[in-house]
Write a protein that holds these residues in place. Sequence first.
Motif, PDB file in Angstrom:
ATOM      1  N   GLU A 330       0.832  -1.210   0.000  1.00 19.26           N
ATOM      2  CA  GLU A 330       0.000   0.000   0.000  1.00 19.26           C
ATOM      3  C   GLU A 330       0.864   1.256   0.000  1.00 19.26           C
ATOM      4  O   GLU A 330       0.682   2.164  -0.825  1.00 19.26           O
ATOM      5  CB  GLU A 330      -0.919  -0.025   1.230  1.00 19.26           C
ATOM      6  N   ARG A 331       1.824   1.307   0.916  1.00 16.62           N
ATOM      7  CA  ARG A 331       2.622   2.521   1.091  1.00 16.62           C
ATOM      8  C   ARG A 331       3.593   2.755  -0.063  1.00 16.62           C
ATOM      9  O   ARG A 331       3.748   3.890  -0.539  1.00 16.62           O
ATOM     10  CB  ARG A 331       3.408   2.426   2.408  1.00 16.62           C
ATOM     11  N   THR A 332       4.239   1.687  -0.531  1.00 14.58           N
ATOM     12  CA  THR A 332       5.333   1.841  -1.496  1.00 14.58           C
ATOM     13  C   THR A 332       4.867   1.844  -2.939  1.00 14.58           C
ATOM     14  O   THR A 332       5.475   2.509  -3.787  1.00 14.58           O
ATOM     15  CB  THR A 332       6.368   0.716  -1.287  1.00 14.58           C
ATOM     16  N   VAL A 334       1.070   1.572  -4.031  1.00 16.14           N
ATOM     17  CA  VAL A 334      -0.264   2.098  -4.333  1.00 16.14           C
ATOM     18  C   VAL A 334      -0.319   3.609  -4.137  1.00 16.14           C
ATOM     19  O   VAL A 334      -0.739   4.347  -5.031  1.00 16.14           O
ATOM     20  CB  VAL A 334      -1.339   1.395  -3.486  1.00 16.14           C
ATOM     21  N   ARG A 335       0.112   4.083  -2.986  1.00 17.91           N
ATOM     22  CA  ARG A 335       0.020   5.532  -2.721  1.00 17.91           C
ATOM     23  C   ARG A 335       0.803   6.369  -3.728  1.00 17.91           C
ATOM     24  O   ARG A 335       0.320   7.420  -4.168  1.00 17.91           O
ATOM     25  CB  ARG A 335       0.493   5.836  -1.299  1.00 17.91           C
ATOM     26  N   PRO A 336       2.022   5.940  -4.129  1.00 19.82           N
ATOM     27  CA  PRO A 336       2.747   6.749  -5.138  1.00 19.82           C
ATOM     28  C   PRO A 336       2.196   6.611  -6.553  1.00 19.82           C
ATOM     29  O   PRO A 336       2.672   7.278  -7.465  1.00 19.82           O
ATOM     30  CB  PRO A 336       4.184   6.197  -5.053  1.00 19.82           C
ATOM     31  N   GLY A 337       1.224   5.705  -6.752  1.00 23.51           N
ATOM     32  CA  GLY A 337       0.622   5.559  -8.064  1.00 23.51           C
ATOM     33  C   GLY A 337       1.331   4.611  -9.003  1.00 23.51           C
ATOM     34  O   GLY A 337       1.084   4.635 -10.213  1.00 23.51           O
ATOM     35  N   THR A 340      -2.567   0.651  -9.306  1.00 23.68           N
ATOM     36  CA  THR A 340      -3.832   0.927  -8.640  1.00 23.68           C
ATOM     37  C   THR A 340      -4.260  -0.298  -7.828  1.00 23.68           C
ATOM     38  O   THR A 340      -3.781  -1.421  -8.063  1.00 23.68           O
ATOM     39  CB  THR A 340      -4.935   1.252  -9.650  1.00 23.68           C
ATOM     40  N   ILE A 358      -4.941  -2.848   1.781  1.00 20.03           N
ATOM     41  CA  ILE A 358      -4.658  -2.272   0.472  1.00 20.03           C
ATOM     42  C   ILE A 358      -5.963  -1.750  -0.088  1.00 20.03           C
ATOM     43  O   ILE A 358      -6.757  -2.485  -0.695  1.00 20.03           O
ATOM     44  CB  ILE A 358      -4.015  -3.302  -0.476  1.00 20.03           C
ATOM     45  N   THR A 359      -6.187  -0.481   0.111  1.00 20.54           N
ATOM     46  CA  THR A 359      -7.451   0.139  -0.273  1.00 20.54           C
ATOM     47  C   THR A 359      -7.274   1.350  -1.164  1.00 20.54           C
ATOM     48  O   THR A 359      -8.232   1.852  -1.737  1.00 20.54           O
ATOM     49  CB  THR A 359      -8.224   0.590   0.993  1.00 20.54           C
ATOM     50  N   GLY A 360      -6.055   1.861  -1.255  1.00 22.92           N
ATOM     51  CA  GLY A 360      -5.804   3.042  -2.072  1.00 22.92           C
ATOM     52  C   GLY A 360      -6.104   4.319  -1.322  1.00 22.92           C
ATOM     53  O   GLY A 360      -5.999   5.393  -1.846  1.00 22.92           O
TER      54      GLY A 360
END
Length: 360
Positions: A330-332, A334-337, A340, A358-360
């Motif tokens: 999630e952090r590495t 998903v969040r930086p794009g 998805t 992992i939800t975005g």
Amino acid sequence: MRTRTLHVAAALVAGLLTVSLAGCGSDDKAGRENFTVGLLLPNRVTPRWEHADKPLIEKHVARLCAGCRVVYANAEADAARQRDQITSMITKGVEVLILDPADSKALRSSIQEAHRAGVPVVAYDRLAQGPVSGFVSFDGARVGRLQGEALLTAMRARGDGRTVVMMNGDPSSANAGWFRRGALSVLAGEVTIARSYDTAGWSQESAHANMSAAISALGADRISGVLAANDAIAAGVVSAFRKAGVDKPPPVTGQDADLEAVRRVVAGEQYMTVYKPFEKEAAAAAAMAVALGRGESAEDVATTTVDSATRRDIPAILLNPAEVKAGDVERTLVRPGVYTVGQICVPELRAACARLGITG
């Protein structure tokens, strides 16, 4: 390696080219704003080359030099083909090359050919032999250390042995030895390397065959962990355990954060991968290539120097990779794009994604 920090390069890499290299409008550089950059990548086996590196390099070259264009060729894991591609690009007037060599040694003569023709070469991701003008990559020793440290952590948590199979990369790649040395700096004295294989072409099929041989020789239940050099190799390792009837394989490492590998990490089939922010690598390579195309020095954007088997003090930019375990996705990523939630959390992984947040 000798390190020297240059403020221009540090700002450039950290800010993803927020520092513009476009200040070249003087009369003596006016004719250097419309040139062609040749981009040569090594294979299609590794998804990142076509899906990430190529479009990112094209984007950053265009951003830095509006009048420049990029011509592209893929070697399809064939060094002879890549030699022909280099010769063709030189003949057609390419003024700078970004080259990820299909074979670090075999491309030496082609790099010498480019040098004689006055075409500078930026070695990309893998260092090539010969008179390269610059090098952009990630710290390969750190990649190997991250893999080795993660494998030790997982094995200690399981507490069921210290027998490791090493599934190394293609021996024709300078990076394969770099990764292996980094991993062994952590694993030596801590585990028993029961089998060690080189993987021609970083091929999933070759990795599958080699891992199947190790399982047959050692027994699946006697293998405590697998040091797989990249995600394609890890895929072959996991499929070999599956074919052997092992539902839950021992910890398996990887590298490149390929989408399928990230899904395996979420599913618990692969213990970890190493993410290398391709955006930063592509940005740095584009900056170095554009500087060289304008007649400037690679040292203007380099942050360190490295040595190859044939040349010392090559101007270089070495970036830092990041470990990705299930709890890091999630952090590495998903969040930086990078990916998805929808790309990662396919229907069969939705429950696992929910457990991991992992939800975005």
